[in-house]
Design an enzyme around this catalytic site. Structure first.
Site, PDB file in Angstrom:
ATOM      1  N   HIS B 100      48.668 -18.512  15.366  1.00  0.00           N
ATOM      2  CA  HIS B 100      47.666 -17.997  14.424  1.00  0.00           C
ATOM      3  C   HIS B 100      46.828 -16.913  15.088  1.00  0.00           C
ATOM      4  O   HIS B 100      46.575 -16.953  16.290  1.00  0.00           O
ATOM      5  CB  HIS B 100      46.786 -19.115  13.847  1.00  0.00           C
ATOM      6  N   ASP B 102      43.786 -15.819  13.728  1.00  0.00           N
ATOM      7  CA  ASP B 102      42.338 -15.932  13.489  1.00  0.00           C
ATOM      8  C   ASP B 102      41.710 -16.773  14.584  1.00  0.00           C
ATOM      9  O   ASP B 102      42.416 -17.456  15.341  1.00  0.00           O
ATOM     10  CB  ASP B 102      42.044 -16.547  12.111  1.00  0.00           C
ATOM     11  N   ASP B 133      43.065 -19.730  22.266  1.00  0.00           N
ATOM     12  CA  ASP B 133      43.237 -20.338  20.934  1.00  0.00           C
ATOM     13  C   ASP B 133      43.113 -19.288  19.850  1.00  0.00           C
ATOM     14  O   ASP B 133      42.031 -19.025  19.364  1.00  0.00           O
ATOM     15  CB  ASP B 133      42.207 -21.451  20.741  1.00  0.00           C
ATOM     16  N   GLU B 167      44.135 -20.397  10.236  1.00  0.00           N
ATOM     17  CA  GLU B 167      44.317 -21.703  10.871  1.00  0.00           C
ATOM     18  C   GLU B 167      42.998 -22.399  11.123  1.00  0.00           C
ATOM     19  O   GLU B 167      42.860 -23.608  10.924  1.00  0.00           O
ATOM     20  CB  GLU B 167      45.088 -21.557  12.194  1.00  0.00           C
ATOM     21  N   GLU B 168      41.993 -21.628  11.530  1.00  0.00           N
ATOM     22  CA  GLU B 168      40.692 -22.229  11.850  1.00  0.00           C
ATOM     23  C   GLU B 168      39.908 -22.581  10.586  1.00  0.00           C
ATOM     24  O   GLU B 168      38.790 -23.101  10.662  1.00  0.00           O
ATOM     25  CB  GLU B 168      39.873 -21.280  12.734  1.00  0.00           C
ATOM     26  N   ASP B 196      49.980 -23.820  20.619  1.00  0.00           N
ATOM     27  CA  ASP B 196      48.605 -23.750  20.119  1.00  0.00           C
ATOM     28  C   ASP B 196      47.825 -24.980  20.570  1.00  0.00           C
ATOM     29  O   ASP B 196      46.989 -25.487  19.849  1.00  0.00           O
ATOM     30  CB  ASP B 196      48.627 -23.637  18.579  1.00  0.00           C
ATOM     31  N   HIS B 446      37.297 -23.375  20.794  1.00  0.00           N
ATOM     32  CA  HIS B 446      36.232 -23.739  19.837  1.00  0.00           C
ATOM     33  C   HIS B 446      34.855 -23.782  20.489  1.00  0.00           C
ATOM     34  O   HIS B 446      33.882 -24.122  19.828  1.00  0.00           O
ATOM     35  CB  HIS B 446      36.488 -25.091  19.146  1.00  0.00           C
TER      36      HIS B 446
END
Lengths: 478, 478
Positions: B100, B102, B133, B167-168, B196, B446
């Site tokens: 991903h 994003d 990530d 994805e997030e 991921d 994150h």
């Protein structure tokens, strides 16, 4: 001073309505938000606006007291305290008028229907930040000067104005100034009048003889070095936000009962005489629900609700710094959270003892949680409660003024919110203080769509002027 | 494909290091935050960047799948899913590569040491949002293409790339696309590889055969019509934030025990065989503490901690929307608060049954509080857990690749965090999925100061390429 003079003053106030509205619009247009450093120049600009108004209206000895740089900042100047006199006749009483020219933060996105810094009239109600807190009342004092000036009517007392620009941010520098000017600018003050609160409801004028204090606390809980992904560490790490939730739940019940032992024991017992005072008050539970905008009052009768608000302590949980606060979903374990809560204080709670009890209680609860996180509970700021005699000479004059304007006896109220400076004026100047509000209970001070009703603005201007006239005739208490 | 080819690929990867770093820097520089509507154009820009990279590196049949407008928004377009092929030889296996483009929200004020959208190197570590990530791994796949291209080395499998930009934010539109393209773009896929996730620790490479799911809930409590002043209404009104604190405290203990009955009963019992798997893993409690940056692990041994993370449910409290979240003190009673928490799910928890249990439990607790406020508890989103056989042909190839690059056997891990799309690929395409991470357990996905170690980036690029080579030789399981 005759009743005719008062009548002529009232008529003049009515005739100057549009001039008064335009003065309030000018005041609201300056976004003097003391809490926002970038607005500090606007706060100062508001102080200068007041200076020029006072000058134009004939005030003398105008001083902008420079308070220097705000503590703990590099170069943020405090706004000046504006001092001014009107009259220096040694045969007249000296009345100190306090007000503040700063306001709470406000932006359209908070939920305002109109720009908060443009005074907007709708159905005889004026909306704008500061309309009621506290620009409306401050401007009403200016209106009072204008009406007397245009009438050529003598003001029967000497006035000492003290307008600050940091009230919404802890009144920084004000107490020190009161102490410093005690025997200087403020020498010989006979009474202090503050118009910076509200009627209890929307219909009946009030005089206010007490306010609760406020001790504001933070609980800091630290665990991980940085925020963590809840998928990776959920179930493995002691979460500060979980610890905090457990502590929060042990502070107060959903029905408002404070769970910290030792606080209720410090509250002055309710005497029969005090209890009876509450029976005379023109207010009802529906009034509370109107203020709140929902049927979520804890008590089932207005007397209990008023006592909860005025003479009993309360504990509110304000929020959490450091946790996820946005919309939507974020799978974060916050590494450090700071919970904020405060206790409203009443006679005879001792502030220092309260801090000791509260902090120890929070530490003790945390110790029972078995968490490996670190906790620090501390006081952020405190302000003492204040209660005075609601029948002293200043209150008697204000009651007469209320009767003359509104044709009713005022209700005698206390306030839930703290106005710490009330106590400073009383204690330092050794004088009597009265809170004489002009706005209504639903004005929305500190909230969105703050307003002041036109009738309150105009009748309030009358009341403040009449108060000075009756005060000049009233015999001071021994 | 010979071991020499693999060796030449490894050497080429080493020699292209600076080109690879500059590609990662370009990717990190685009703030493709899917959760922030105003960043949506940047997410799209990131998709276009990927398209141009794929084109330049020789991919074919590149399609930007338009997913339309985001549900429940007026005009917020979803970012495209970028599809591309590399090779269409009918004699080769077809491998689907998912990633991903994003990223999670990030701003300097959150506590980053440097601008999150500028890739910064310090001591052979690269810092920046998305570094690990999932821009690092996505870019590593591009690097793999570049190295083969420059070497003139054939890639021994056909590749199908699928890169999404949401994805997030719940992978909106992806599952529908997988279903729609099952017999079209994704026809004939033999295996899916997703890079991921992360190593368990900081030293030992892993292959991942399971992830927990995540059901994310909100608790909305509404009382007054607008925020109230705690002085005026503290003790009189039922405070939503107090109600919420009481509910939060009944969800989970500070030691991570979920207090909602009926959840533990759904968890698959731990078999002796499964229990033994945990004994072989190269990790210790100090490793956990290193990841977390403090000694706040709940369990007192690594096996219990790993089982808590991988095979047991957990409940995290993320924060509160609508309460005071700033620094300092604000004497507000928030009128409406939305508490956020989530439960990590594992076999054999049924998602719909869990929702039912959780929502009823929250409602029941609220009913005991005696509050007059209104409550609504609801699921915001859910994603299922996934577990597969860690010794199937795709894992065998990945184990060989790991051995070739790192000279050790990989650890076989599960993940605490959910990657719901894993399950969709497996179930819809009826194929085997492997999670083949390149980053480390302390990368801070994150979180603030997210990073990727240079050695992981380079060796990871090697591992991904080698995996394809071994996969082409490995016999598919029956």
């Amino acid at each position: 001073m005759s009743e005719e003079s008062i009548k002529s003053y009232f008529d003049k106030v009515d005739s100057l309505k549009s001039s008064f509205i335009s003065r309030l619009a000018d005041a609201v247009a300056i976004p003097s938000i003391s809490a926002e450093p970038e607005r500090r120049p606007d706060v100062r600009r508001m102080g200068l606006w007041l200076e020029s108004q006072l000058k134009e209206l004939g005030a003398t000895d105008i001083v902008l007291k420079d308070l220097g740089i705000q503590h703990d900042t590099a170069d943020l100047p405090l706004p000046p305290i504006v001092l001014a006199r009107y009259g220096t006749d040694p045969d007249k009483k000296n009345i100190l008028i306090y007000g503040h020219y700063d306001v709470q933060p406000a932006q359209l996105e908070d939920g305002w229907n109109t720009d908060p810094f443009t005074l907007i009239e709708k159905d005889d109600v004026f909306y704008g930040r500061g309309a009621t807190d506290d620009k409306g009342p401050v401007v009403a004092w200016l209106n009072m000067l204008q009406a007397h000036k245009e009438l050529g009517l003598e003001i029967p007392v000497n006035l000492v104005f003290c307008f600050e620009g940091m009230e919404e941010s802890g009144s920084l520098g004000l107490e020190e100034l009161i102490i410093a000017e005690k025997d200087e600018y403020f020498k010989g003050v006979d009474a202090v009048c503050i118009s910076d609160n509200y009627w209890l409801g929307t219909k009946h004028p009030v005089l206010t003889y007490g306010v609760r204090g406020c001790n504001y606390y933070s609980i800091t809980i630290e665990g991980p070095a940085a925020d963590l992904h809840s998928g990776l560490f959920g179930g493995v790490v002691h979460e500060p936000m979980i610890d905090l939730s457990h502590i929060f739940s042990k502070l107060v019940t959903p029905k408002g009962e404070i769970l910290i032992p030792g606080i209720q024991e410090m509250v002055a017992p309710l005497t029969t005489a005090e209890d009876k005072l509450y029976d005379a008050i023109n207010f009802d539970l529906e009034g509370f629900e109107g203020n709140i905008g929902s049927k979520t009052v804890i008590q089932d009768n207005v007397k209990d609700a008023l006592q909860a608000r005025w003479r009993n302590p309360s504990l509110s949980i304000h929020g959490v710094e450091g946790a996820f606060y946005g919309a939507g979903a974020k799978t974060v374990i916050p590494a450090k959270v700071i919970g904020k809560f405060s206790i409203r204080t009443v006679p005879d709670i001792e502030s220092a003892k309260l801090d000791q009890i509260v902090i120890k209680y929070v530490e003790d609860i945390f110790a029972t949680l078995g968490s490996k996180n670190k906790l620090k509970a501390e006081l952020i700021h405190d302000g003492m409660y204040w209660v005075t005699d609601p029948h002293n000479w200043s209150f008697r004059a204000a009651a007469k003024a209320t009767k003359a304007v509104w044709n009713v006896e005022p209700d005698y109220t206390r306030e839930g919110g703290s106005i710490p400076i009330t106590l400073s004026f009383q204690d330092v100047l050794k004088t009597s203080v009265i809170l004489l509000p002009i706005g209504r209970g639903d004005d929305g001070a500190h909230s969105t769509n703050e307003k002041l009703d036109l009738v309150n603005y105009i009748q309030g201007t009358k009341t403040l002027g009449a108060y000075l006239h009756y005060l000049s005739q009233e015999e001071k208490d021994a």
